[in-house]
Design an enzyme around this catalytic site. Sequence first.
Site, PDB file in Angstrom:
ATOM      1  N   LYS A 205      50.646   1.113   6.170  1.00 47.37           N
ATOM      2  CA  LYS A 205      49.904   2.042   5.320  1.00 47.37           C
ATOM      3  C   LYS A 205      49.533   3.255   6.161  1.00 47.37           C
ATOM      4  CE  LYS A 205      45.975   2.577   2.247  1.00 47.37           C
ATOM      5  NZ  LYS A 205      44.903   1.884   1.516  1.00 47.37           N
ATOM      6  N   ARG A 215      41.557   8.446  -4.934  1.00 43.60           N
ATOM      7  CA  ARG A 215      40.138   8.460  -4.532  1.00 43.60           C
ATOM      8  C   ARG A 215      39.282   9.077  -5.631  1.00 43.60           C
ATOM      9  NH1 ARG A 215      41.518   9.797   1.797  1.00 43.60           N
ATOM     10  NH2 ARG A 215      42.640   7.830   2.111  1.00 43.60           N
ATOM     11  N   LYS A 229      40.851   8.570   7.740  1.00 41.09           N
ATOM     12  CA  LYS A 229      41.013   7.135   7.972  1.00 41.09           C
ATOM     13  C   LYS A 229      42.000   6.910   9.126  1.00 41.09           C
ATOM     14  CE  LYS A 229      39.739   5.741   3.269  1.00 41.09           C
ATOM     15  NZ  LYS A 229      40.000   4.819   2.137  1.00 41.09           N
ATOM     16  N   GLU A 245      53.901  -3.306  13.073  1.00 38.64           N
ATOM     17  CA  GLU A 245      52.835  -3.734  12.150  1.00 38.64           C
ATOM     18  C   GLU A 245      53.335  -4.839  11.204  1.00 38.64           C
ATOM     19  OE1 GLU A 245      49.742  -3.297  11.614  1.00 38.64           O
ATOM     20  OE2 GLU A 245      49.070  -1.395  12.451  1.00 38.64           O
ATOM     21  N   LYS A 260      53.464   2.257   2.296  1.00 37.96           N
ATOM     22  CA  LYS A 260      52.671   3.156   1.450  1.00 37.96           C
ATOM     23  C   LYS A 260      52.301   4.411   2.224  1.00 37.96           C
ATOM     24  CE  LYS A 260      48.356   3.048  -1.045  1.00 37.96           C
ATOM     25  NZ  LYS A 260      47.159   2.279  -1.271  1.00 37.96           N
ATOM     26  N   SER A 286      49.267   7.732  -5.915  1.00 36.71           N
ATOM     27  CA  SER A 286      48.677   8.649  -6.893  1.00 36.71           C
ATOM     28  C   SER A 286      49.145  10.090  -6.715  1.00 36.71           C
ATOM     29  CB  SER A 286      47.156   8.573  -6.798  1.00 36.71           C
ATOM     30  OG  SER A 286      46.727   8.905  -5.487  1.00 36.71           O
ATOM     31  N   TYR A 325      52.376   3.993 -11.165  1.00 38.13           N
ATOM     32  CA  TYR A 325      51.586   4.325 -12.353  1.00 38.13           C
ATOM     33  C   TYR A 325      52.502   4.608 -13.548  1.00 38.13           C
ATOM     34  CZ  TYR A 325      48.091   4.597  -8.737  1.00 38.13           C
ATOM     35  OH  TYR A 325      47.289   4.282  -7.666  1.00 38.13           O
TER      36      TYR A 325
HETATM   37  N1  LIG Z   1      44.573   1.006  -1.695  1.00 35.65           N
HETATM   38  C1  LIG Z   1      45.057   1.998  -2.613  1.00 35.65           C
HETATM   39  C2  LIG Z   1      45.084   3.373  -1.997  1.00 35.65           C
HETATM   40  O1  LIG Z   1      44.609   3.541  -0.910  1.00 35.65           O
HETATM   41  C3  LIG Z   1      45.690   4.595  -2.654  1.00 35.65           C
HETATM   42  C4  LIG Z   1      46.715   4.379  -3.692  1.00 35.65           C
HETATM   43  C5  LIG Z   1      47.149   5.648  -4.370  1.00 35.65           C
HETATM   44  O2  LIG Z   1      46.948   6.761  -3.871  1.00 35.65           O
HETATM   45  O3  LIG Z   1      47.719   5.538  -5.465  1.00 35.65           O
HETATM   46 MG   LIG Z   2      48.250  -4.243  10.954  1.00 37.96          MG
END
Ligand SMILES: NCC(=O)CCC(=O)O
Ligand SMILES: [Mg+2]
Length: 336
Positions: A205, A215, A229, A245, A260, A286, A325
Amino acid sequence: MSTSLSRGPYPHTRMRRLRAQDFSRRLSREHLLTVDDLILPLFVIEGRGETQRVASMPGVERLSVDLLAAKARELVALGIPAVALFPVVDPAQKSEDARAAYDRDGLAQRAVRALKEAEPELGVITDVALDPFTSHGQDGLMDKNGYIVNDDTVEVLARQALSHAEAGADIVAPSDMMDGRIGAIRAALEQNGWVNTMIMSYAAKYASAYYGPFRDAVGSAGNLKGGSKASYQMDPANGDEALHECALDLAEGADMIMVKPGMPYLDVVSRVKRELQVPTFAYQVSGEYAMHCAAFDNGWLAREAVILESLLAFKRAGADGILTYFAEEAARLLQR
Ligand SMILES: NCC(=O)CCC(=O)O
Ligand SMILES: [Mg+2]
């Protein structure tokens, strides 16, 4: 004058032969997008009969728990295999220690129960992370210097995951990027008899700017203290690190892994699938959704064709499934 030497295998080989007719295009097609590839993220809120639009995600609605049963039935009718749940927690429920995250009667836990009661065959994936529950909007516990502490956070995450399993979640999906959390969650699940609860690890991620609309949707944008983050999510510059990872999370007991965001990271999806050969998922996040919608709404891109092409690209890269989505709309398009 013959130019055959400079032409290589042409005309013996004509790449266009197979493309000339529909039947041969179909026979030689390498990848297929089906409804079985789709996971729908769902935002859940308190209240009754309540729906809320998300301004930066046109077409996406947050739903109150009582509306989930009807939604589950619709999704099963469409053939969508699973949903990923994201609770939108009231600011009054947020705290420094994120204790609402593992409340047996919390919003996520009630949402899981409602979905599983309505449609036991719909797979339910829960988000394991503290950002919806912390007053500072970070994914873990914060020390006095603003650093997100690892090991104490992992303990809370394991409690949270266990509470999801107890509520009936089929898959817990840690999205927090703390070190060692997969092993801790796997141990907690095993010790409590949840031996078949799957873990889909958000193993790779990235600290991405594409999460902005999410968010907004979960209401953690305004309160995100420190803004970044980057001390736990991955640097977008790194690819090898993603394999490291993923390998760690598999060794700790993850059943599936996720990359992601999605489209800007298809190289990572491809490497993970080729090198580790495990169930690999990708999240069309998103920001990807929002930029597609902006282009559709302006008439700049053809909505239906681009939705399906964007999802097929994940399959070509090696993804076994996609969190998107667009899942419901894509399922409808695929039925035609
Ligand atoms: N744990 C979900 C996210 O951090 C974001 C997902 C997104 O932007 O659609
Ligand atoms: Mg890890």
